[in-house]
Enzyme design. Sequence first.
Site, PDB file in Angstrom:
ATOM      1  N   CYS A  45       6.358   9.771   0.679  1.00  0.00           N
ATOM      2  CA  CYS A  45       5.301  11.180   0.279  1.00  0.00           C
ATOM      3  C   CYS A  45       4.935  11.768  -0.647  1.00  0.00           C
ATOM      4  CB  CYS A  45       4.498  11.990   2.580  1.00  0.00           C
ATOM      5  SG  CYS A  45       3.195  13.159   2.258  1.00  0.00           S
ATOM      6  N   ARG A  54       0.794  -1.849   0.202  1.00  0.00           N
ATOM      7  CA  ARG A  54       0.148  -0.195  -0.109  1.00  0.00           C
ATOM      8  C   ARG A  54       0.766   0.899  -0.099  1.00  0.00           C
ATOM      9  NH1 ARG A  54      -0.350   4.950   2.380  1.00  0.00           N
ATOM     10  NH2 ARG A  54      -0.276   4.276   4.447  1.00  0.00           N
ATOM     11  N   ASP A  55       1.685   1.679   1.155  1.00  0.00           N
ATOM     12  CA  ASP A  55       2.408   2.057   1.171  1.00  0.00           C
ATOM     13  C   ASP A  55       3.461   2.700   0.155  1.00  0.00           C
ATOM     14  OD1 ASP A  55       3.194   5.187   2.583  1.00  0.00           O
ATOM     15  OD2 ASP A  55       3.729   4.129   4.577  1.00  0.00           O
ATOM     16  N   ASN A  90       9.767   4.099   2.688  1.00  0.00           N
ATOM     17  CA  ASN A  90      10.120   3.720   4.693  1.00  0.00           C
ATOM     18  C   ASN A  90      11.297   3.388   4.312  1.00  0.00           C
ATOM     19  OD1 ASN A  90       6.414   3.716   4.884  1.00  0.00           O
ATOM     20  ND2 ASN A  90       7.240   3.013   3.127  1.00  0.00           N
ATOM     21  N   HIS A 120      10.937   6.722   8.004  1.00  0.00           N
ATOM     22  CA  HIS A 120      10.589   6.415   6.457  1.00  0.00           C
ATOM     23  C   HIS A 120      12.460   7.539   6.385  1.00  0.00           C
ATOM     24  CE1 HIS A 120       6.849   7.586   4.261  1.00  0.00           C
ATOM     25  NE2 HIS A 120       6.786   6.999   5.756  1.00  0.00           N
ATOM     26  N   HIS A 138       6.359   4.171  12.795  1.00  0.00           N
ATOM     27  CA  HIS A 138       6.573   4.272  11.497  1.00  0.00           C
ATOM     28  C   HIS A 138       7.510   5.195  10.683  1.00  0.00           C
ATOM     29  CE1 HIS A 138       4.358   4.120   6.995  1.00  0.00           C
ATOM     30  NE2 HIS A 138       5.911   4.709   7.162  1.00  0.00           N
TER      31      HIS A 138
END
Length: 314
Positions: free
Chosen positions: A250, A23-24, A259, A219, A217
């Site tokens: 992002c 997803r991310d 990430n 990055h 979480h």
Amino acid sequence: MAVSPNSTQGESRRVHVREVGPRDGFQNEPETVPTAEKIRLIDALGRAGFKRIEVASFVRADVIPQLADGVEVLHGINVPEDVDRMVLVPNSKGLDNALRERAYFEEAAVFVSASQTHNKRNINRTVEETMADVRTMAPRILAEDLKLCAVVATSFGCPFEGKVQMERVLDLAEQFAEAGATEIGFGDTTGMCNPAYASRFFAAALERLPGVEVTAHFHNTRGQGLANAYAALEAGCTSFESSFGELGGCPVPAGSTGNIATEDLVSMFEEMGVDTGLDLGKVIEAAREAQATLGRKLTSHSIVAGPVIWAPSV
């Protein structure tokens, strides 16, 4: 579990790692990964031992076309029965669409940015409007016997507003907990955290949120992702999110890279004697498959170097 000669850990520790690349990671790619390839890669991650994978997002297809095939992905993947599948829901409309596929996932994630500017640019709502909608969505999610997870983005700084006060972030987290979230993740959305602050933050978060699973979480935008994860671990955090191949970033603003790489995070933990329950070789293999699918070199170190192999003592 074999512990490397460099491990200084006196007693075994265990952490949980959720894979968020499907997803991310994929949402930040310039091109759309074919649905069949997404399914193949998620299945490979399932075979690596993950118990939690973020697989889809119910955002508008015209906003993030890279994830427009979320329903097809949910229907097509074949992961082990003990793997919890997470979907991201940005608002009540997204939840309406997600609940039509209730049989295909076990966890739903809601989110807000701690920064007003980032929240407006990301989902075109104020923080207050988002949290009001969360209070509407939460009972609907819980009524479906789903795990309610929440994410506070820009927890460690905003590219538009600069420093974000810890108290503001923890206040939003407490609002999520009051709404029924049993897990709250704190996102370093554009890689602005540092290890010293990560240590203070997670110590405070764990104290403020008893009974809630606190998730880190990070990055790696400025190269401090693994150091921040280590600092969070030492502060007591045992739940982490990461993305295979260091995919992600992002979309608001441009230039915010991915990430921390799951394989690099797992490699670090395992070498420290921290159990992840994952097969590092299979995680690296999945990351290399993602690299081949995308047709470009990814930035994970473990893709190149592979796992550390300790020679027998002489």
